[in-house]
Design a protein around this motif. Structure first.
Motif, PDB file in Angstrom:
ATOM      1  N   THR A 147      45.489  23.202  38.288  1.00 34.39           N
ATOM      2  CA  THR A 147      45.636  22.072  37.366  1.00 34.39           C
ATOM      3  C   THR A 147      44.699  20.931  37.715  1.00 34.39           C
ATOM      4  O   THR A 147      44.781  20.364  38.824  1.00 34.39           O
ATOM      5  CB  THR A 147      47.085  21.552  37.385  1.00 34.39           C
ATOM      6  OG1 THR A 147      47.989  22.655  37.292  1.00 34.39           O
ATOM      7  CG2 THR A 147      47.319  20.593  36.227  1.00 34.39           C
ATOM      8  N   ALA A 191      47.922  26.095  34.521  1.00 31.00           N
ATOM      9  CA  ALA A 191      49.227  25.891  35.149  1.00 31.00           C
ATOM     10  C   ALA A 191      49.137  26.132  36.654  1.00 31.00           C
ATOM     11  O   ALA A 191      49.837  25.485  37.440  1.00 31.00           O
ATOM     12  CB  ALA A 191      50.267  26.822  34.525  1.00 31.00           C
ATOM     13  N   GLU A 192      48.254  27.043  37.060  1.00 32.89           N
ATOM     14  CA  GLU A 192      48.084  27.364  38.478  1.00 32.89           C
ATOM     15  C   GLU A 192      46.977  26.549  39.130  1.00 32.89           C
ATOM     16  O   GLU A 192      47.014  26.288  40.334  1.00 32.89           O
ATOM     17  CB  GLU A 192      47.773  28.862  38.627  1.00 32.89           C
ATOM     18  CG  GLU A 192      48.887  29.776  38.162  1.00 32.89           C
ATOM     19  CD  GLU A 192      50.153  29.600  38.979  1.00 32.89           C
ATOM     20  OE1 GLU A 192      50.042  29.357  40.206  1.00 32.89           O
ATOM     21  OE2 GLU A 192      51.251  29.694  38.397  1.00 32.89           O
ATOM     22  N   GLY A 243      47.743  29.464  31.216  1.00 31.06           N
ATOM     23  CA  GLY A 243      48.266  29.961  32.479  1.00 31.06           C
ATOM     24  C   GLY A 243      47.371  29.631  33.656  1.00 31.06           C
ATOM     25  O   GLY A 243      47.847  29.312  34.759  1.00 31.06           O
ATOM     26  N   ALA A 263      53.438  26.495  29.805  1.00 23.24           N
ATOM     27  CA  ALA A 263      52.184  27.167  29.455  1.00 23.24           C
ATOM     28  C   ALA A 263      52.447  28.438  28.664  1.00 23.24           C
ATOM     29  O   ALA A 263      51.621  28.839  27.835  1.00 23.24           O
ATOM     30  CB  ALA A 263      51.388  27.481  30.718  1.00 23.24           C
ATOM     31  N   ARG A 322      55.039  23.663  34.811  1.00 29.16           N
ATOM     32  CA  ARG A 322      53.812  23.973  34.075  1.00 29.16           C
ATOM     33  C   ARG A 322      53.759  25.420  33.622  1.00 29.16           C
ATOM     34  O   ARG A 322      53.375  25.703  32.477  1.00 29.16           O
ATOM     35  CB  ARG A 322      52.589  23.624  34.930  1.00 29.16           C
ATOM     36  CG  ARG A 322      52.384  22.128  35.077  1.00 29.16           C
ATOM     37  CD  ARG A 322      51.302  21.796  36.095  1.00 29.16           C
ATOM     38  NE  ARG A 322      51.248  20.370  36.358  1.00 29.16           N
ATOM     39  CZ  ARG A 322      50.806  19.831  37.487  1.00 29.16           C
ATOM     40  NH1 ARG A 322      50.374  20.628  38.476  1.00 29.16           N
ATOM     41  NH2 ARG A 322      50.800  18.521  37.651  1.00 29.16           N
ATOM     42  N   SER A 323      54.099  26.357  34.464  1.00 25.29           N
ATOM     43  CA  SER A 323      54.061  27.767  34.070  1.00 25.29           C
ATOM     44  C   SER A 323      55.036  28.038  32.934  1.00 25.29           C
ATOM     45  O   SER A 323      54.745  28.813  32.004  1.00 25.29           O
ATOM     46  CB  SER A 323      54.379  28.658  35.267  1.00 25.29           C
ATOM     47  OG  SER A 323      53.367  28.548  36.255  1.00 25.29           O
TER      48      SER A 323
END
Length: 497
Positions: free
Chosen positions: A381, A378-379, A375, A448, A444-445
């Protein structure tokens, strides 16, 4: 006269005192280049033999059939016999120890040379290394002073020098404790011709270090071993060259038109005052694109514009895990996630490619922590994630704390069972973390939070594909890997290796 010039003047002497053969596997070693320079400055002759170990890289990947097909062992032994060395020198990692030990025995038989083993493995488990029949001497710690002194000892006799162990009448004889060079500016510049003469791939970029040692005490790292090794000498583990000394070397290096510079310092940003003085001078006098390793501390993000302005195109950060308390307690790394996030964003905003290192298979890791790490990335990157499975190395505090659990034969590429999590879940996170920077930002989130979608096989193939999909044009690590393999494969096919 600058130290580098002194080394070059003495290496031109026509009657070398001793012949020292360095035997190395695969990649360029700045340490060996420094040792060669020190030996040449003392009037000795040096040469280098490269065993590329194609498809047989200890700790990373192995294909026995391809390794046999592309083996360079026979040619290497023939060249060793032609050189007729007095001393064969090996710089050894724990993963390359079996390779070095076997080859040392063969070279001793083919040439009659004595052997000296250095490197982190030899410094970590010196008692075990010196007991081997193929090993005549062990060099503990940095060998810039010890190896020329050993050559002097072999020529003229007398007691063993500091940092050298040997044998006499079947018993181990130890020289005084090692003492590393206290003033790095006094050393000759590294002998860059040594590797360049072995293969043209080693001339594409310039490997340099502005310091030795590390300010941190990571529990899994070789610097914890060196710190204890040097304690009695009073010489600090972390030492730095002057900016002028580094720039003088780089100005001379520009004559060879290297495409880029890679700083091998353990932590390039260990001294911000030094960097603030150095970076503008580097831009003015060296003006070559460069990459480096950095620690993600509270000041790195603010330094990003200055790094970029000086020519930095890539920074590699050590993150290792998400939980801050466990990161400090188990690994000895004290870094805040907020600083890591700021460093990733600040470096990328400055146009610098960011790689983050991560360790899985930790003995106290949990599914919750791995989910939090995914996570986080994801934020925040990076451009690339390097993911390894834990490997315990002898002499490190982490190995002592975790006991003598065996590592997997695949080394860094497969879990060894240190973690309470099943291997399948670890491999899923290995794949997820590796691929996350390649995924579209909007997704991505979502991914993830779903590691189960990444349970397919990962490993080295996935690592290579992810690097090739997005990497700086002048990337030291992937670029050297590709060039080295292509060079030695074609050399083998042409019958030159």
């Amino acid at each position: 006269m600058p130290a580098g010039r002194l080394g070059r003047r003495r290496q031109d002497q026509k009657t070398p005192r001793m012949k020292i053969l360095f035997v190395h596997n695969g990649y360029e070693s700045l340490g060996i280049e420094y040792l060669s320079a020190a030996l040449k400055a003392a009037g000795h002759e040096t040469a280098l033999l490269i065993d590329p170990c194609l498809f047989d890289e200890a700790g990373f990947w192995r294909s026995p059939a391809l390794a046999r097909l592309f083996s360079a062992r026979a040619a290497l032994l023939r060249k060793a016999a032609e050189f007729k060395p007095d001393l064969a020198a090996f710089s050894v990692f724990t993963d390359t120890w079996p390779w070095a030990l076997a080859l040392a025995g063969e070279i001793k038989a083919a040439t009659g040379a004595r052997t000296v083993f250095g490197g982190i493995h030899s410094s970590s488990v010196s008692e075990a290394v010196i007991k081997e029949g193929a090993v005549d001497f062990v060099c503990l710690g940095e060998g810039d002073l010890a190896l020329p002194a050993l050559a002097e000892h072999l020529e003229g006799g007398g007691p063993l020098p500091a940092g050298i162990w040997g044998k006499k009448d079947g018993s181990v004889v130890k020289g005084p404790p090692p003492s590393p060079p206290a003033v790095l500016d006094a050393l000759p510049f590294p002998d860059k011709q040594l590797f360049a003469a072995a293969a043209p791939v080693f001339g594409s970029g310039y490997l340099i270090s502005s310091s030795r040692g590390c300010p941190h005490s990571c529990a899994y790292c070789c610097n914890s071993v060196y710190r204890e090794l040097y304690r009695a000498s009073g010489v600090p583990c972390l030492r730095r060259r002057s900016a002028e000394n580094v720039l003088t070397e780089l100005e001379a290096a520009k004559a060879g038109a290297p495409g880029f510079v890679h700083f091998t310092d353990e932590v390039f940003n260990s001294d911000y005052a030094w960097l603030e003085d150095f970076l503008p001078k580097y831009k003015a006098r060296a003006a070559l694109p460069f990459s480096c390793f950095a620690f993600p501390d509270s000041r790195l993000a603010a330094l990003a514009p200055a790094l970029a302005a000086a020519g930095c195109f890539k920074v590699q950060l050590g993150v290792q895990r998400f939980d801050e308390e466990k990161r400090a307690d188990l690994l000895g790394r004290r870094a805040a996630n907020s600083d890591i996030a700021a460093a990733i964003k600040g470096l990328k905003a400055a146009g610098i490619y960011v790689t983050c290192d991560n360790i899985l298979d930790l003995p106290d890791e949990s599914a919750e922590e791995l989910a939090a790490l995914a996570g986080f990335y994801a934020e925040n990157t990076p451009d690339h994630n390097e993911v390894f499975f834990l490997r315990l190395y002898p002499g490190t505090p982490l190995a002592a704390r975790c006991g003598a659990g065996a590592d997997a034969p695949g080394g860094l590429m497969r879990p060894s069972g240190h973690s309470p999590l099943p291997p399948g879940k670890q491999r899923a996170y290995f794949t997820l973390l590796t691929l996350l920077p390649r995924l579209p930002a909007f997704s991505r989130s979502f991914f993830a939070a779903r590691p189960g979608l990444f349970g397919f096989a990962g490993g080295l193939g996935l690592r290579m594909i992810s690097r090739l999909l997005s990497r700086p044009r002048k990337d030291f690590h992937t670029g050297r890997f590709l060039h080295l393999y292509s060079h030695f494969i074609f050399a083998k096919l042409r019958g030159n290796a």
